[in-house]
Write a protein that holds these residues in place. Structure first.
Motif, short mmCIF file in Angstrom:
data_model
loop_
_atom_site.label_atom_id
_atom_site.label_comp_id
_atom_site.label_asym_id
_atom_site.label_seq_id
_atom_site.Cartn_x
_atom_site.Cartn_y
_atom_site.Cartn_z
N GLN A 45 -10.48 8.80 -1.78
CA GLN A 45 -11.65 8.46 -0.97
C GLN A 45 -11.82 9.53 0.10
O GLN A 45 -10.93 9.72 0.93
N GLU A 58 -8.19 10.35 1.23
CA GLU A 58 -7.00 9.50 1.17
C GLU A 58 -6.69 9.18 -0.29
O GLU A 58 -7.58 8.81 -1.05
N VAL A 61 -3.55 4.35 -4.67
CA VAL A 61 -3.01 4.14 -6.02
C VAL A 61 -3.62 2.90 -6.68
O VAL A 61 -4.00 1.95 -6.01
N ARG A 62 -3.77 2.95 -8.01
CA ARG A 62 -4.14 1.80 -8.83
C ARG A 62 -3.16 1.70 -9.99
O ARG A 62 -2.69 2.73 -10.48
N PRO A 73 -4.15 -2.12 -5.23
CA PRO A 73 -2.83 -2.13 -4.60
C PRO A 73 -2.46 -3.45 -3.93
O PRO A 73 -1.29 -3.81 -3.92
N ASN A 116 -0.34 7.23 1.71
CA ASN A 116 0.23 6.07 2.40
C ASN A 116 1.73 6.01 2.14
O ASN A 116 2.17 6.13 1.00
N ASP A 178 -1.93 4.52 10.43
CA ASP A 178 -2.90 3.72 9.66
C ASP A 178 -3.10 2.35 10.32
O ASP A 178 -2.20 1.86 11.00
N ASP A 179 -4.27 1.77 10.10
CA ASP A 179 -4.57 0.42 10.60
C ASP A 179 -4.31 0.32 12.10
O ASP A 179 -3.84 -0.72 12.59
N LYS A 202 -10.17 -1.08 9.95
CA LYS A 202 -11.53 -1.47 9.60
C LYS A 202 -11.95 -2.81 10.17
O LYS A 202 -13.13 -3.08 10.32
N GLU A 235 -12.04 3.79 10.04
CA GLU A 235 -11.92 3.27 8.66
C GLU A 235 -12.98 2.23 8.40
O GLU A 235 -13.43 1.54 9.32
N GLU A 238 -19.20 1.05 6.79
CA GLU A 238 -20.01 0.59 5.66
C GLU A 238 -21.50 0.75 5.88
O GLU A 238 -22.28 0.70 4.93
N TYR A 257 -17.28 3.00 2.72
CA TYR A 257 -18.22 2.89 1.60
C TYR A 257 -19.57 3.51 1.92
O TYR A 257 -20.31 3.89 1.02
N PRO A 262 -13.57 4.93 -3.01
CA PRO A 262 -12.46 5.57 -3.72
C PRO A 262 -12.91 5.87 -5.16
O PRO A 262 -13.55 5.04 -5.79
P1 C2E Z 1 -5.35 1.47 3.65
O1 C2E Z 1 -4.35 2.55 3.64
O2 C2E Z 1 -5.79 0.97 4.97
O3 C2E Z 1 -6.56 2.03 2.79
C1 C2E Z 1 -7.91 1.74 3.03
C2 C2E Z 1 -8.38 0.61 2.16
O4 C2E Z 1 -9.69 0.24 2.58
C3 C2E Z 1 -8.52 0.99 0.68
O5 C2E Z 1 -8.26 -0.17 -0.09
C4 C2E Z 1 -9.98 1.37 0.59
O6 C2E Z 1 -10.51 1.27 -0.71
C5 C2E Z 1 -10.58 0.36 1.51
N1 C2E Z 1 -11.88 0.78 2.04
C6 C2E Z 1 -12.33 2.03 2.21
N2 C2E Z 1 -13.57 2.06 2.74
C7 C2E Z 1 -13.90 0.77 2.94
C8 C2E Z 1 -15.09 0.13 3.47
O7 C2E Z 1 -16.06 0.76 3.87
N3 C2E Z 1 -15.06 -1.22 3.52
C9 C2E Z 1 -14.00 -1.96 3.08
N4 C2E Z 1 -14.08 -3.29 3.17
N5 C2E Z 1 -12.88 -1.39 2.57
C10 C2E Z 1 -12.83 -0.04 2.50
P2 C2E Z 1 -7.32 -0.14 -1.37
O8 C2E Z 1 -7.50 1.13 -2.14
O9 C2E Z 1 -7.52 -1.44 -2.10
O10 C2E Z 1 -5.89 -0.11 -0.73
C11 C2E Z 1 -5.43 -1.19 0.06
C12 C2E Z 1 -4.14 -0.85 0.76
O11 C2E Z 1 -3.08 -0.65 -0.19
C13 C2E Z 1 -4.19 0.44 1.56
O12 C2E Z 1 -4.81 0.20 2.80
C14 C2E Z 1 -2.72 0.76 1.68
O13 C2E Z 1 -2.13 0.02 2.72
C15 C2E Z 1 -2.17 0.26 0.36
N6 C2E Z 1 -2.00 1.41 -0.56
C16 C2E Z 1 -2.89 2.04 -1.34
N7 C2E Z 1 -2.32 3.07 -2.01
C17 C2E Z 1 -1.03 3.09 -1.62
C18 C2E Z 1 0.10 3.93 -1.95
O14 C2E Z 1 0.02 4.90 -2.72
N8 C2E Z 1 1.30 3.64 -1.34
C19 C2E Z 1 1.41 2.60 -0.45
N9 C2E Z 1 2.61 2.37 0.10
N10 C2E Z 1 0.38 1.80 -0.13
C20 C2E Z 1 -0.82 2.04 -0.70
#
Ligand code: C2E
Ligand code: MG
Ligand code: MG
Ligand code: MG
Length: 274
Positions: A45, A58, A61-62, A73, A116, A178-179, A202, A235, A238, A257, A262
């Motif tokens: 993304q 960023e 992973v899926r 994730p 991440n 993050d966050d 976010k 983050e 939208e 978004y 992503p």
């Molecule tokens: P994160 O690191 O805070 O990543 C941002 C999440 O917010 C991503 O969800 C992304 O798709 C989503 N997002 C981006 N823009 C927007 C938006 O405008 N609105 C909304 N509502 N959401 C948005 P995703 O891809 O489902 O990942 C969720 C979490 O999973 C990530 O939060 C991160 O904590 C974890 N994650 C993802 N990939 C990895 C990885 O490779 N390793 C680890 N340890 N954790 C991961």
């Protein structure tokens, strides 16, 4: 009668417990299989500047599941973290991200790639050498690698975490929190660490500009971050209204978004091409 229904309730409870335990076990086994077959996919993304130009991305992973398709994730990271499978998964993501950085470097593109890093992965005793090896094998310039960690990871095991961060920063990579805003750290504390960037969670962006508490919070974070020399990424942007408002408050980096979702690695690369 009461006794009997009580027994039934217990039996029912035990059954659902058993079901939950075996579901959890099945999920862990399937995830272990996925690790053995590297059945994961890297999504990217983009993050943009105030003009909407891509400046970073960023890695997210899926899990490519044979029956269920792509699994987000949130559905498997918690089990991966508990079981320790996050360590090989995280290494795979890091290696993919470093290969991407090397590829971008070779094409003369200067985009940072953020990865991440989970608490379990961060606390692996051989982490620094692992990161060093992965960087060396890929040929990536470490200056383009960003590790995203959460505040709470720093609150536990503090001195060990600080030493580890310092060692990693010496390799030339950067740290992003993050966050940001959802944990328990202060900017004064983060300033003593090799942290370059904060990502405003976010949940604080969602209700901008209507929610006055969120407005005050984001305004304060941006002002203090600017004084202390942190870069800030917002983050979950939208809407155009959120973007305009954040930009008006001095935010210079955005992810959400409204700009880009992503995307699979190949789609992301193709869009970047020109
Ligand atoms: P994160 O690191 O805070 O990543 C941002 C999440 O917010 C991503 O969800 C992304 O798709 C989503 N997002 C981006 N823009 C927007 C938006 O405008 N609105 C909304 N509502 N959401 C948005 P995703 O891809 O489902 O990942 C969720 C979490 O999973 C990530 O939060 C991160 O904590 C974890 N994650 C993802 N990939 C990895 C990885 O490779 N390793 C680890 N340890 N954790 C991961
Ligand atoms: Mg992240
Ligand atoms: Mg985040
Ligand atoms: Mg988040």
């Amino acid at each position: 009668r009461a006794k009997e229904s009580g027994r039934n309730a217990v039996a029912y409870f035990e059954t659902t417990m058993q079901e939950a335990v075996s579901r959890r076990y099945a999920l862990e086994q399937a995830l272990r299989e996925a690790v053995n077959h590297q059945a994961f996919e890297l999504f990217l993304q983009s993050q943009v500047d105030a003009q909407g130009r891509p400046i970073a991305a960023e890695a997210l992973v899926r899990w490519r599941h044979p029956q269920e398709g792509l699994i987000p994730p949130a559905s498997f990271i918690p089990v991966a973290e508990e079981s320790g499978l996050i360590v090989p998964i995280g290494e795979w993501v890091l290696a993919e991200a470093c290969r991407l950085i090397a590829r971008l470097n070779a094409a003369g593109r200067s985009l940072r790639i953020a990865v991440n890093m989970s608490p379990r992965q961060f606390h692996q005793p051989n982490l620094v050498r692992k990161v060093q090896d992965i960087l060396a094998a890929s040929g990536a310039d470490p200056a383009y690698l960003v590790l995203e960690i959460t505040e709470n990871l720093l609150v536990e095991h503090t001195s060990e975490a600080v030493a580890r961060m310092t060692e990693l920063a010496t390799l030339g990579l950067r740290f992003s929190i993050d966050d940001f805003g959802t944990g328990y750290s202060s900017l004064a504390y983060l300033k003593r660490l090799p942290v370059s960037e904060l990502k405003i969670d976010k949940s604080f962006v969602k209700d901008l500009p209507q929610d006055l508490n969120d407005v005050a919070l984001v305004e304060t974070i941006l002002a203090m971050a600017s004084h202390l020399g942190f870069e800030v990424v917002a983050e979950g942007v939208e809407t155009a209204a959120q973007f305009e408002f954040l930009r008006h408050l001095g935010c210079e980096r955005f992810q959400g978004y409204h700009f880009h979702r992503p995307e699979p690695l190949t789609t992301w690369l193709a869009r970047l091409a020109p």
